[in-house]
Scaffold this motif. Sequence first.
Motif, PDB file in Angstrom:
ATOM      1  N   THR A 284      -1.509  -5.632  -5.573  1.00 56.10           N
ATOM      2  CA  THR A 284      -1.745  -6.993  -5.099  1.00 56.10           C
ATOM      3  C   THR A 284      -1.035  -7.941  -6.045  1.00 56.10           C
ATOM      4  O   THR A 284      -1.285  -7.927  -7.253  1.00 56.10           O
ATOM      5  CB  THR A 284      -3.251  -7.306  -5.055  1.00 56.10           C
ATOM      6  OG1 THR A 284      -3.916  -6.352  -4.230  1.00 56.10           O
ATOM      7  CG2 THR A 284      -3.495  -8.693  -4.495  1.00 56.10           C
TER       8      THR A 284
ATOM      9  N   SER B  40       0.823  -1.219   0.000  1.00 55.73           N
ATOM     10  CA  SER B  40       0.000   0.000   0.000  1.00 55.73           C
ATOM     11  C   SER B  40       0.851   1.260   0.000  1.00 55.73           C
ATOM     12  O   SER B  40       1.900   1.320   0.651  1.00 55.73           O
ATOM     13  CB  SER B  40      -0.907   0.030   1.237  1.00 55.73           C
ATOM     14  OG  SER B  40      -1.831  -1.020   1.218  1.00 55.73           O
TER      15      SER B  40
ATOM     16  N   THR C 139      -3.595   0.095   6.713  1.00 54.57           N
ATOM     17  CA  THR C 139      -2.693   0.093   5.561  1.00 54.57           C
ATOM     18  C   THR C 139      -1.919   1.403   5.537  1.00 54.57           C
ATOM     19  O   THR C 139      -2.343   2.372   4.927  1.00 54.57           O
ATOM     20  CB  THR C 139      -3.462  -0.057   4.231  1.00 54.57           C
ATOM     21  OG1 THR C 139      -4.256   1.119   4.015  1.00 54.57           O
ATOM     22  CG2 THR C 139      -4.354  -1.269   4.226  1.00 54.57           C
TER      23      THR C 139
ATOM     24  N   GLU D 187      -3.634   6.194   4.547  1.00 55.87           N
ATOM     25  CA  GLU D 187      -3.960   4.961   5.259  1.00 55.87           C
ATOM     26  C   GLU D 187      -5.436   4.653   5.114  1.00 55.87           C
ATOM     27  O   GLU D 187      -6.270   5.540   4.953  1.00 55.87           O
ATOM     28  CB  GLU D 187      -3.584   5.064   6.735  1.00 55.87           C
ATOM     29  CG  GLU D 187      -4.448   5.997   7.551  1.00 55.87           C
ATOM     30  CD  GLU D 187      -4.114   5.956   9.029  1.00 55.87           C
ATOM     31  OE1 GLU D 187      -5.058   5.991   9.835  1.00 55.87           O
ATOM     32  OE2 GLU D 187      -2.927   5.909   9.381  1.00 55.87           O
TER      33      GLU D 187
ATOM     34  N   ARG E  27      -5.141   6.608  -2.241  1.00 52.50           N
ATOM     35  CA  ARG E  27      -4.402   5.394  -1.880  1.00 52.50           C
ATOM     36  C   ARG E  27      -4.219   4.550  -3.125  1.00 52.50           C
ATOM     37  O   ARG E  27      -5.121   4.456  -3.963  1.00 52.50           O
ATOM     38  CB  ARG E  27      -5.149   4.581  -0.821  1.00 52.50           C
ATOM     39  CG  ARG E  27      -4.498   3.222  -0.537  1.00 52.50           C
ATOM     40  CD  ARG E  27      -5.265   2.417   0.512  1.00 52.50           C
ATOM     41  NE  ARG E  27      -4.622   1.127   0.737  1.00 52.50           N
ATOM     42  CZ  ARG E  27      -5.063  -0.034   0.256  1.00 52.50           C
ATOM     43  NH1 ARG E  27      -6.168  -0.072  -0.479  1.00 52.50           N
ATOM     44  NH2 ARG E  27      -4.420  -1.156   0.502  1.00 52.50           N
TER      45      ARG E  27
ATOM     46  N   HIS F 186       1.393   3.881   4.604  1.00 51.47           N
ATOM     47  CA  HIS F 186       2.225   4.072   3.419  1.00 51.47           C
ATOM     48  C   HIS F 186       3.447   3.146   3.485  1.00 51.47           C
ATOM     49  O   HIS F 186       4.199   3.157   4.453  1.00 51.47           O
ATOM     50  CB  HIS F 186       2.673   5.539   3.340  1.00 51.47           C
ATOM     51  CG  HIS F 186       3.517   5.840   2.149  1.00 51.47           C
ATOM     52  ND1 HIS F 186       2.989   5.954   0.881  1.00 51.47           N
ATOM     53  CD2 HIS F 186       4.850   6.052   2.024  1.00 51.47           C
ATOM     54  CE1 HIS F 186       3.971   6.240   0.029  1.00 51.47           C
ATOM     55  NE2 HIS F 186       5.100   6.303   0.700  1.00 51.47           N
TER      56      HIS F 186
ATOM     57  N   SER G 284      -2.897   0.599  -4.130  1.00 49.21           N
ATOM     58  CA  SER G 284      -2.465  -0.709  -3.620  1.00 49.21           C
ATOM     59  C   SER G 284      -2.051  -1.605  -4.778  1.00 49.21           C
ATOM     60  O   SER G 284      -2.630  -1.562  -5.861  1.00 49.21           O
ATOM     61  CB  SER G 284      -3.573  -1.375  -2.810  1.00 49.21           C
ATOM     62  OG  SER G 284      -4.601  -1.848  -3.644  1.00 49.21           O
TER      63      SER G 284
END
Length: 196
Positions: free
Chosen positions: A189, A133, A155, A137, A185, A157, A187
């Motif tokens: 994966t 991430s 989550t 947050e 944000r 930084h 992310s």
Amino acid sequence: MYDGLKCHELDKNHKFWTGILPDELHLNQAELNNLWDIHPCDAHEIKMYGRFVKAPRWQQVYGVDYHYTGRVNKALPIPLLLEPLGQWSKEKINNHLNGMVVNWYDGKLGHYMGKHRDSTTNMLSGAPIVVISFGEERIFRLRPWKGEGYKDFVTKHGCVFVIPYETNQAWTHEIPFSKKYQGQRISLTLRAFDVM
């Protein structure tokens, strides 16, 4: 099991790991801005309860196509900016990680991710899921599949989460909607897919 990451016992059979990226892999503001600027113009369509709806965030798959919710999300080549993160994940967590999904969340637009278990179609059995991430947050919530209660993790930084294969089958995860979060944000994966 994962050097430098903290293990959390979700229940007697399932674990969840948390940690932080090495300093040299943190994206600076200019790099974050560049990554933010490549988000797709339109939200990806996902299948829910038999109909297609727009996902409440932007999403793009890189490296390997991702099959889920009755769709195939076609992959683009992994951006140069993200290659070191993929390489670090392969070296430190699982050397079979070859697919990456990037999600962009704009709090001002109410972006979130509903509770789900990641599709295991074409995923290598036993391979973990890695979430990295950046930016604002948010809450990362885990719930036992068809069970009660939940466990929340923040989550931050540069944080890293590892969801073992078995945990993904037994626990859902989500990024709940909250008016508290108004920033951006991003992310990543990472998953391991059989590409044969």
